[in-house]
Scaffold this active site. Sequence first.
Site, mmCIF file in Angstrom:
data_model
loop_
_atom_site.group_PDB
_atom_site.id
_atom_site.type_symbol
_atom_site.label_atom_id
_atom_site.label_comp_id
_atom_site.label_asym_id
_atom_site.label_seq_id
_atom_site.Cartn_x
_atom_site.Cartn_y
_atom_site.Cartn_z
ATOM 1 N N ARG A 101 38.243 81.114 -52.207
ATOM 2 C CA ARG A 101 37.638 82.115 -51.307
ATOM 3 C C ARG A 101 37.052 83.204 -52.179
ATOM 4 O O ARG A 101 37.776 83.869 -52.924
ATOM 5 C CB ARG A 101 38.689 82.693 -50.362
ATOM 6 C CG ARG A 101 38.204 83.926 -49.615
ATOM 7 C CD ARG A 101 39.107 84.342 -48.469
ATOM 8 N NE ARG A 101 39.034 83.381 -47.389
ATOM 9 C CZ ARG A 101 39.545 83.572 -46.179
ATOM 10 N NH1 ARG A 101 40.162 84.717 -45.892
ATOM 11 N NH2 ARG A 101 39.441 82.655 -45.249
ATOM 12 N N HIS A 128 31.753 79.262 -43.984
ATOM 13 C CA HIS A 128 33.204 79.065 -43.835
ATOM 14 C C HIS A 128 33.428 77.639 -43.298
ATOM 15 O O HIS A 128 33.898 77.434 -42.171
ATOM 16 C CB HIS A 128 33.767 80.119 -42.880
ATOM 17 C CG HIS A 128 35.254 80.307 -42.973
ATOM 18 N ND1 HIS A 128 36.065 79.572 -43.819
ATOM 19 C CD2 HIS A 128 36.086 81.160 -42.310
ATOM 20 C CE1 HIS A 128 37.317 79.965 -43.671
ATOM 21 N NE2 HIS A 128 37.360 80.916 -42.763
ATOM 22 N N GLN A 131 36.799 76.312 -41.769
ATOM 23 C CA GLN A 131 37.066 76.827 -40.426
ATOM 24 C C GLN A 131 36.309 76.013 -39.380
ATOM 25 O O GLN A 131 36.870 75.609 -38.350
ATOM 26 C CB GLN A 131 36.648 78.299 -40.341
ATOM 27 C CG GLN A 131 36.885 78.923 -38.981
ATOM 28 C CD GLN A 131 38.346 79.051 -38.627
ATOM 29 O OE1 GLN A 131 39.093 79.685 -39.341
ATOM 30 N NE2 GLN A 131 38.770 78.442 -37.517
ATOM 31 N N ASP A 224 33.492 86.086 -33.409
ATOM 32 C CA ASP A 224 34.198 86.460 -34.633
ATOM 33 C C ASP A 224 34.140 87.989 -34.706
ATOM 34 O O ASP A 224 33.355 88.621 -33.988
ATOM 35 C CB ASP A 224 33.508 85.807 -35.852
ATOM 36 C CG ASP A 224 34.299 85.990 -37.148
ATOM 37 O OD1 ASP A 224 35.473 86.398 -37.095
ATOM 38 O OD2 ASP A 224 33.719 85.737 -38.225
ATOM 39 N N CYS A 264 37.976 82.455 -34.850
ATOM 40 C CA CYS A 264 38.616 82.006 -36.096
ATOM 41 C C CYS A 264 39.775 82.899 -36.510
ATOM 42 O O CYS A 264 40.594 82.490 -37.325
ATOM 43 C CB CYS A 264 37.578 81.896 -37.203
ATOM 44 S SG CYS A 264 36.877 83.461 -37.717
ATOM 45 N N ARG A 292 43.415 74.162 -38.807
ATOM 46 C CA ARG A 292 43.000 74.431 -40.192
ATOM 47 C C ARG A 292 43.760 73.510 -41.143
ATOM 48 O O ARG A 292 43.198 72.929 -42.065
ATOM 49 C CB ARG A 292 43.277 75.903 -40.559
ATOM 50 C CG ARG A 292 42.434 76.930 -39.833
ATOM 51 C CD ARG A 292 40.968 76.848 -40.243
ATOM 52 N NE ARG A 292 40.780 77.013 -41.665
ATOM 53 C CZ ARG A 292 40.714 78.190 -42.293
ATOM 54 N NH1 ARG A 292 40.792 79.301 -41.607
ATOM 55 N NH2 ARG A 292 40.521 78.249 -43.603
HETATM 56 N N1 CP Z 1 40.101 82.434 -40.159
HETATM 57 C C1 CP Z 1 40.486 82.698 -41.429
HETATM 58 O O1 CP Z 1 39.862 82.251 -42.401
HETATM 59 O O2 CP Z 1 41.631 83.421 -41.514
HETATM 60 P P1 CP Z 1 42.134 84.182 -42.837
HETATM 61 O O3 CP Z 1 41.032 85.148 -43.223
HETATM 62 O O4 CP Z 1 43.394 84.879 -42.417
HETATM 63 O O5 CP Z 1 42.361 83.182 -43.915
#
Ligand code: CP
Length: 305
Positions: A101, A128, A131, A224, A264, A292
């Site tokens: 990430r 992403h 997700q 989101d 998400c 996930r």
């Molecule tokens: N939806 C998601 O990626 O959650 P986090 O940012 O908590 O990893």
Amino acid sequence: MIRHFLRDDDLTPAEQAAILDLAARLKQTPYDEKPLAGPKTIAVLFDKPTLRTQSSFVAGIAELGGFPMVIDGNLAQIGVRESIADTARVLGRTASAIVWRTFDQSRLQEMADNAGVPVVNALTDQFHPCQTLADLQTIREHRGDLKGQTLTFLGDSACNMSLSYLLSGATAGMHVRVSGPAGYEPDTELLKKAQQIAATTGGSADFVADPVDAATGADVIATDTWISMGKESEAGDRAEIFEPWQLNQSLLGKGADGAIVLHCLPAYRGKEITAEVIDGPQSVVWDEAENRRHAQKAILTWLVS
Ligand code: CP
């Protein structure tokens, strides 16, 4: 050839469908398949905050028989203490895959270009895809075959979730509508790319300015946070600008019968979504969060095997 999962369109429609089938199977029997037995090490790195992504990758890698080597980006200082390329060369000698990430997509690409092992996008400023893979799994569970279904995203249509929905939904043959205020439209080239994919799968990909038009008849309505990571200083302005795109009972009522709600997470009740909607009967956000783990286990299994 080493394959990576850096953005949603790294998968062909057939590959995406096969990985979603595998995710469904792994959900049924989470402890039966051990493609990471050894254990193989998977490096899992975070340059930004996380709850779901870290916990689902760590649990999922363990369930596959592997070892999740979690690396705090604040300690590693990738690209500061040493180059991304050198970091990739080191991690590629230790781990069977790298999950990262980070900020700009170019950082992830540089990692993939130098690691010698598969690299997975655990969220960048642009995409992403883990997700949205979990989201597609969730839609399949609640609404059946993805082909021909309409998915509407409400909010910042320039954000990573919007762009990933455009690419992943088009790949699945869905009709994807993203809707947000002027100045928050999806990148033109990216939208064009999604439309090119959709032309081959029977789907469509569009920016729809009006939130009511976008929500009308939708099988799935997603939103989101209005304040993506890194946009915190714009919070005040955004709350006012995005208010007509709030996912509330009125907008949800425009959707198809039995439309489902995705988010998400983390969610901000009273901002991008009301408590009535996210905690209501059409919300499937907890299934989405659970998926996930299953979807990521499927993509890791596919990449490493
Ligand atoms: N939806 C998601 O990626 O959650 P986090 O940012 O908590 O990893």
